[in-house]
Design a protein around this motif. Structure first.
Motif, PDB file in Angstrom:
ATOM      1  N   GLY A  47       0.749  -1.225  -0.096  1.00 33.60           N
ATOM      2  CA  GLY A  47       0.017  -0.010   0.060  1.00 33.60           C
ATOM      3  C   GLY A  47       0.704   1.433  -0.100  1.00 33.60           C
ATOM      4  O   GLY A  47       2.052   1.293   0.516  1.00 33.60           O
ATOM      5  N   GLU A  48       0.313   2.303  -0.617  1.00 40.18           N
ATOM      6  CA  GLU A  48       0.796   3.517  -0.329  1.00 40.18           C
ATOM      7  C   GLU A  48       0.261   4.361   0.500  1.00 40.18           C
ATOM      8  O   GLU A  48      -1.037   4.610   0.430  1.00 40.18           O
ATOM      9  CB  GLU A  48       0.642   4.228  -1.895  1.00 40.18           C
ATOM     10  CG  GLU A  48       1.874   4.020  -3.003  1.00 40.18           C
ATOM     11  CD  GLU A  48       1.489   4.806  -4.386  1.00 40.18           C
ATOM     12  OE1 GLU A  48       1.243   5.788  -4.149  1.00 40.18           O
ATOM     13  OE2 GLU A  48       2.059   3.854  -5.189  1.00 40.18           O
ATOM     14  N   ASP A  59      -3.901  -0.113  -0.546  1.00 42.48           N
ATOM     15  CA  ASP A  59      -3.884   1.257   0.039  1.00 42.48           C
ATOM     16  C   ASP A  59      -5.059   1.385   1.250  1.00 42.48           C
ATOM     17  O   ASP A  59      -4.553   1.847   2.162  1.00 42.48           O
ATOM     18  CB  ASP A  59      -4.362   2.414  -1.110  1.00 42.48           C
ATOM     19  CG  ASP A  59      -3.299   2.482  -2.166  1.00 42.48           C
ATOM     20  OD1 ASP A  59      -1.965   1.881  -1.835  1.00 42.48           O
ATOM     21  OD2 ASP A  59      -3.412   3.227  -2.957  1.00 42.48           O
ATOM     22  N   ARG A 118      -3.046   8.003   0.678  1.00 43.73           N
ATOM     23  CA  ARG A 118      -4.113   8.112  -0.242  1.00 43.73           C
ATOM     24  C   ARG A 118      -5.481   8.201   0.610  1.00 43.73           C
ATOM     25  O   ARG A 118      -6.221   9.167   0.166  1.00 43.73           O
ATOM     26  CB  ARG A 118      -4.211   6.876  -0.964  1.00 43.73           C
ATOM     27  CG  ARG A 118      -5.417   6.829  -2.025  1.00 43.73           C
ATOM     28  CD  ARG A 118      -5.107   5.587  -2.937  1.00 43.73           C
ATOM     29  NE  ARG A 118      -6.214   5.620  -3.842  1.00 43.73           N
ATOM     30  CZ  ARG A 118      -6.389   4.288  -4.753  1.00 43.73           C
ATOM     31  NH1 ARG A 118      -5.545   3.412  -4.755  1.00 43.73           N
ATOM     32  NH2 ARG A 118      -7.701   4.444  -5.411  1.00 43.73           N
TER      33      ARG A 118
END
Ligand code: KG4
Ligand code: ZN
Length: 339
Positions: free
Chosen positions: A191-192, A235, A195
């Protein structure tokens, strides 16, 4: 009283243990029903009871045989009396009580949470009393003080979903398998950050209670508005996991400050989560804590902890009455008086 035989059947694990009052745990075995329930996305109580009935005798035979013991060697029987699924509990309770009755030996019904709370005492280097426990599993999310055996103080608990349950439901809503916790953890690694930012429920007001159903609903709304692709899954998993870990850490810090305790035990299936561990590690460095993680097999449901808790009660003179009594709901507060 030397050798204790113990059973755990409160949910979806059939477990049997043998414990020696002088030398400690002899062995313990477990049959997990995860595969049975996986296709339904959660535990189906009726299937759980049937599977306990099917597995309890072979598991007992296996446990006795691997310790080279027979039923004649058993001096007392302990079993989980509640809280849990009534049908599942009844399998263990009826079996244990019947065995004890046939052999004319004492039996004792154990509170499942008491067993979890005393599980760290199975370790070679157990914590010193009193200690704080964060119990995070599919069924429970609680902060408790273990002053000594039979004296537990509930500081706070979830008002709705358990943390593990929130992990499982969030995973299910994104079309992922059961149990969702380990899947969310693996996905979160891809995941980033940033977001989405999830709320830290109930941290903006005083107190030690928790709530996770809002977080789950927040996850659902976020998922519905997202492109619902692989990156959105990852995310969302990350945002959810970070929110859960930070919320738990804030509440632990509060509980430690309130009680002045310096030993914190993390137990339950969610204790396997690496982000939770690293978040609490930061707390450890900040607050000069002693952090204890019982072995994973003692953190999740098992019969070794039931044997240990049962032995404490038997040695203190507690015994079952003649009726077979199990409890779906059962507060850990004042359990000494209730026993
Ligand atoms: O203690 P446990 O094995 O069973 C009971 O609930 O009694 O806990 C199972 C729960 C499940 O909800 C599962 O999704 C969660 O623990 N869990 C995790 C992880 N491993 C198991 N949650 C987050 N991260 C994990 N690595
Ligand atoms: Zn449990």
């Amino acid at each position: 009283m030397k050798t204790i035989l113990a059973f755990e059947t409160s949910c979806d694990d059939t477990a049997v243990a043998l414990y020696d009052a002088e030398h400690g745990l002899i062995n313990h075995h477990l049959h997990s029903q995860i595969e049975t329930h996986q296709q339904y996305g959660g535990v189906v109580p009726e299937l759980a009871s049937r599977d306990h009935s099917a597995k309890i005798v072979p598991l007992l035979e296996h446990t006795l045989a691997s310790a080279a013991l027979s039923l004649e060697d058993i001096d007392a029987v302990a079993y989980t009396k509640g809280p849990g699924l009534v049908g599942a509990l009844l399998v263990g309770a009826c079996f244990a009580r019947t065995l004890a009755w046939a052999r004319n030996i004492p039996s004792i019904g154990v509170h499942h949470l008491e067993a979890h709370l005393l599980a760290p005492m199975l370790e070679e280097q157990p914590p010193q009393y009193p200690f704080l426990v964060l119990l995070v599993s599919g069924g429970h999310t609680q902060l408790l003080v273990v002053h000594e055996p039979f004296h537990y103080e509930l500081l706070g608990e979830t008002l709705d979903d358990a943390v593990g349950e929130a992990f499982d439901k969030t995973a299910k809503m994104m079309g992922l398998a059961y149990p969702g916790g380990p899947i969310i953890e693996a996905l979160a690694k891809q995941g980033e950050a940033g977001r989405w930012v999830f709320p830290r429920p109930m941290t903006d007001r005083p107190g030690l209670d928790l709530s996770f159903s809002g977080l789950k609903t927040f996850a659902l709304r976020t998922w519905e508005k997202s492109p619902q692709d692989k990156q959105a899954q990852a995310d969302l998993a990350l945002a959810f996991e970070v929110a859960v870990c930070e919320t738990l850490s804030i509440k632990c810090q509060r509980a430690l400050t309130k009680t002045g305790l310096t030993s914190l035990v993390i137990a339950g299936g969610v204790a396997a989560n690496k982000r939770l561990r690293s978040t609490l590690q930061c707390l450890q460095d900040k607050m000069r804590l002693e952090l204890y993680y019982p072995r994973q097999e003692f953190c999740t449901d098992n019969a070794a902890m039931v044997a240990y808790a049962g032995l404490q009660r038997l040695q203190a003179g507690y015994r079952d009455e003649l009726t077979i009594d199990v409890r779906a709901r059962w507060s850990i507060q004042n359990i000494t008086k209730e026993h």
